[in-house]
Write a protein that holds these residues in place. Structure first.
Motif, PDB file in Angstrom:
ATOM      1  N   GLY A  81       0.785  -1.223   0.000  1.00 23.53           N
ATOM      2  CA  GLY A  81       0.000   0.000   0.000  1.00 23.53           C
ATOM      3  C   GLY A  81       0.818   1.273   0.000  1.00 23.53           C
ATOM      4  O   GLY A  81       0.269   2.374   0.066  1.00 23.53           O
ATOM      5  N   TRP A  82       2.134   1.135  -0.114  1.00 22.60           N
ATOM      6  CA  TRP A  82       3.005   2.304  -0.019  1.00 22.60           C
ATOM      7  C   TRP A  82       2.833   3.245  -1.200  1.00 22.60           C
ATOM      8  O   TRP A  82       2.864   4.468  -1.049  1.00 22.60           O
ATOM      9  N   ILE A  83       2.618   2.681  -2.379  1.00 17.42           N
ATOM     10  CA  ILE A  83       2.580   3.502  -3.590  1.00 17.42           C
ATOM     11  C   ILE A  83       1.384   4.459  -3.598  1.00 17.42           C
ATOM     12  O   ILE A  83       1.413   5.506  -4.240  1.00 17.42           O
ATOM     13  N   GLU A  84       0.314   4.110  -2.853  1.00 18.09           N
ATOM     14  CA  GLU A  84      -0.860   4.979  -2.802  1.00 18.09           C
ATOM     15  C   GLU A  84      -0.577   6.301  -2.092  1.00 18.09           C
ATOM     16  O   GLU A  84      -1.328   7.263  -2.226  1.00 18.09           O
ATOM     17  N   TYR A  85       0.509   6.347  -1.316  1.00 17.25           N
ATOM     18  CA  TYR A  85       0.836   7.554  -0.559  1.00 17.25           C
ATOM     19  C   TYR A  85       1.839   8.458  -1.275  1.00 17.25           C
ATOM     20  O   TYR A  85       2.332   9.421  -0.693  1.00 17.25           O
ATOM     21  N   VAL A  86       2.116   8.145  -2.532  1.00 16.92           N
ATOM     22  CA  VAL A  86       3.099   8.934  -3.278  1.00 16.92           C
ATOM     23  C   VAL A  86       2.709  10.407  -3.331  1.00 16.92           C
ATOM     24  O   VAL A  86       3.554  11.298  -3.218  1.00 16.92           O
ATOM     25  N   ASN A  87       1.412  10.676  -3.483  1.00 15.62           N
ATOM     26  CA  ASN A  87       0.966  12.062  -3.645  1.00 15.62           C
ATOM     27  C   ASN A  87       1.174  12.924  -2.407  1.00 15.62           C
ATOM     28  O   ASN A  87       1.210  14.155  -2.502  1.00 15.62           O
ATOM     29  N   ILE A  88       1.287  12.302  -1.230  1.00 14.37           N
ATOM     30  CA  ILE A  88       1.453  13.098  -0.010  1.00 14.37           C
ATOM     31  C   ILE A  88       2.878  13.026   0.534  1.00 14.37           C
ATOM     32  O   ILE A  88       3.164  13.590   1.586  1.00 14.37           O
ATOM     33  N   MET A  89       3.746  12.342  -0.177  1.00 14.42           N
ATOM     34  CA  MET A  89       5.137  12.243   0.246  1.00 14.42           C
ATOM     35  C   MET A  89       5.918  13.476  -0.220  1.00 14.42           C
ATOM     36  O   MET A  89       5.530  14.135  -1.190  1.00 14.42           O
ATOM     37  N   LYS A 126       7.943  12.096 -10.468  1.00 16.24           N
ATOM     38  CA  LYS A 126       9.136  12.003 -11.307  1.00 16.24           C
ATOM     39  C   LYS A 126      10.318  11.472 -10.505  1.00 16.24           C
ATOM     40  O   LYS A 126      11.086  10.627 -10.991  1.00 16.24           O
ATOM     41  N   GLN A 127      10.463  11.937  -9.272  1.00 15.07           N
ATOM     42  CA  GLN A 127      11.555  11.466  -8.425  1.00 15.07           C
ATOM     43  C   GLN A 127      11.377   9.995  -8.056  1.00 15.07           C
ATOM     44  O   GLN A 127      12.354   9.246  -7.973  1.00 15.07           O
ATOM     45  N   TYR A 128      10.131   9.599  -7.833  1.00  7.97           N
ATOM     46  CA  TYR A 128       9.863   8.197  -7.493  1.00  7.97           C
ATOM     47  C   TYR A 128      10.281   7.280  -8.644  1.00  7.97           C
ATOM     48  O   TYR A 128      10.968   6.278  -8.441  1.00  7.97           O
ATOM     49  N   SER A 181       8.224   6.267 -18.631  1.00  7.99           N
ATOM     50  CA  SER A 181       7.679   5.901 -17.319  1.00  7.99           C
ATOM     51  C   SER A 181       7.299   7.138 -16.517  1.00  7.99           C
ATOM     52  O   SER A 181       6.269   7.158 -15.827  1.00  7.99           O
ATOM     53  N   ILE A 182       8.123   8.170 -16.598  1.00 12.23           N
ATOM     54  CA  ILE A 182       7.808   9.421 -15.901  1.00 12.23           C
ATOM     55  C   ILE A 182       6.502  10.004 -16.432  1.00 12.23           C
ATOM     56  O   ILE A 182       5.615  10.403 -15.662  1.00 12.23           O
ATOM     57  N   LYS A 183       6.371  10.051 -17.754  1.00 12.36           N
ATOM     58  CA  LYS A 183       5.156  10.588 -18.375  1.00 12.36           C
ATOM     59  C   LYS A 183       3.931   9.779 -17.966  1.00 12.36           C
ATOM     60  O   LYS A 183       2.883  10.336 -17.607  1.00 12.36           O
ATOM     61  N   PHE A 184       4.052   8.461 -18.024  1.00 16.10           N
ATOM     62  CA  PHE A 184       2.921   7.591 -17.698  1.00 16.10           C
ATOM     63  C   PHE A 184       2.504   7.731 -16.237  1.00 16.10           C
ATOM     64  O   PHE A 184       1.314   7.820 -15.924  1.00 16.10           O
ATOM     65  N   PHE A 185       3.487   7.741 -15.333  1.00 16.42           N
ATOM     66  CA  PHE A 185       3.167   7.754 -13.907  1.00 16.42           C
ATOM     67  C   PHE A 185       2.613   9.107 -13.467  1.00 16.42           C
ATOM     68  O   PHE A 185       1.778   9.176 -12.565  1.00 16.42           O
ATOM     69  N   GLU A 186       3.070  10.182 -14.088  1.00 18.80           N
ATOM     70  CA  GLU A 186       2.556  11.507 -13.743  1.00 18.80           C
ATOM     71  C   GLU A 186       1.087  11.655 -14.139  1.00 18.80           C
ATOM     72  O   GLU A 186       0.343  12.410 -13.507  1.00 18.80           O
ATOM     73  N   ARG A 187       0.662  10.938 -15.167  1.00 16.91           N
ATOM     74  CA  ARG A 187      -0.723  11.035 -15.638  1.00 16.91           C
ATOM     75  C   ARG A 187      -1.644   9.981 -15.028  1.00 16.91           C
ATOM     76  O   ARG A 187      -2.861  10.048 -15.201  1.00 16.91           O
ATOM     77  N   ARG A 188      -1.074   9.041 -14.333  1.00 19.25           N
ATOM     78  CA  ARG A 188      -1.859   7.922 -13.814  1.00 19.25           C
ATOM     79  C   ARG A 188      -2.562   8.284 -12.511  1.00 19.25           C
ATOM     80  O   ARG A 188      -1.999   8.971 -11.657  1.00 19.25           O
ATOM     81  N   GLU A 189      -3.789   7.812 -12.372  1.00 25.92           N
ATOM     82  CA  GLU A 189      -4.534   8.001 -11.132  1.00 25.92           C
ATOM     83  C   GLU A 189      -4.256   6.825 -10.203  1.00 25.92           C
ATOM     84  O   GLU A 189      -4.398   5.670 -10.592  1.00 25.92           O
ATOM     85  N   LEU A 190      -3.871   7.134  -8.974  1.00 28.06           N
ATOM     86  CA  LEU A 190      -3.556   6.081  -8.005  1.00 28.06           C
ATOM     87  C   LEU A 190      -4.777   5.756  -7.148  1.00 28.06           C
ATOM     88  O   LEU A 190      -5.616   6.592  -6.913  1.00 28.06           O
TER      89      LEU A 190
END
Length: 201
Positions: A62-70, A75-77, A192-201
Motif C-alpha cells: 500500500g506504499w505507492i498509494e501515498y506517493v501524492n502526499i510524500m 518524477k523522483q519516485y 515511465s515518468i510521463k505515464f506515472f505523472e498522468r496515472r490516477e492512483l
C-alpha cells in the motif's frame, strides 16, 4: 531521492537476499567450468527482475498509494527506481567481469569479455520493456510485462549455450548492442515518468 534509494536497498536485502549466495555459486561454477558463459551472466537475470519486484512490493504493502502526499514528486519516485536498477545492474555486471577475468586467469576462458556486454544488453531490455507498462497500468494489470520479461530472458539462453555463435559475433557488435540498450533504457525512463505523472492512483 536518497531516502527512496535506501528504501529500495532495504527491500532488496529483505526480499532478495537469496540472490547473493546463488550468484556466488554461479560465479564459482563459471570459474571452474568451460564452454559457454551462461553461469557468469545468470546473476544479471536477478538484476533484470528486481525493478519489477520492488514496484510490486510497493503496491502490495500500500506504499505507492501515498506517493501524492510524500515529500517527493512522481518524477523522483520513477527516477529512483531507474537509478537503483542501474546501480544494481552495474554492480552485478562488475562482479561478472571479475568472474570472467578469474576464469581467464585459471585458463577456463573461451570467449572475449565483450560477450558479457552482449548478454547485459539483452537482459537490460527486460526492465526497459516492463517498467513503462507497470507505471502506466499498475503492477496488477501489467502482468503481461512479466511475460515479456520472461521472453526476453528466455531468448538469451539458446544464444549463450552456443559458443560457436558467440565467436562469430564481433566485439563491436557486443558494444553496439549495449549502447543501443542503454539508449532504450533512457527512453523507457522518460516514458515511465510521463505515464506515472498522468496515472490516477
Amino acid at each position: 531521492m536518497r531516502a527512496l534509494l535506501l528504501k529500495d536497498l532495504y527491500l532488496t536485502i529483505r526480499y532478495h537476499w537469496y540472490m547473493v549466495p546463488i550468484s556466488l555459486m554461479m560465479f564459482t561454477i563459471a570459474v571452474i567450468g568451460y564452454g559457454n558463459i551462461f553461469f557468469e551472466v545468470y546473476p544479471l537475470i536477478f538484476a533484470a527482475l528486481i525493478p519489477d519486484s520492488l514496484i510490486a512490493e510497493d503496491k502490495s504493502c500500500g506504499w505507492i498509494e501515498y506517493v501524492n502526499i510524500m515529500p517527493f514528486s512522481r518524477k523522483q519516485y520513477v527516477s529512483a527506481k531507474y537509478i537503483y536498477s542501474a546501480i544494481i545492474f552495474a554492480v552485478i555486471l562488475a562482479f561478472v567481469f571479475i568472474s570472467h577475468s578469474v576464469r581467464f586467469a585459471v585458463g577456463n576462458g573461451s570467449v572475449p569479455g565483450t560477450e558479457i556486454l552482449f548478454a547485459a544488453a539483452w537482459l537490460l531490455l527486460a526492465p526497459t520493456v516492463t517498467m513503462p507498462l507497470i507505471f502506466r497500468l499498475g503492477s496488477g494489470r501489467a502482468r503481461i510485462s512479466y511475460i515479456a520479461a520472461a521472453l526476453v530472458i528466455g531468448a538469451i539462453v539458446p544464444i549463450y549455450t552456443d559458443a560457436e555463435l558467440m565467436y562469430r559475433l564481433q566485439p563491436s557488435v557486443h558494444i553496439a548492442a549495449m549502447l543501443i540498450s542503454l539508449l532504450l533504457f533512457a527512453v523507457s525512463w522518460l516514458l515511465s515518468i510521463k505515464f506515472f505523472e498522468r496515472r490516477e492512483l
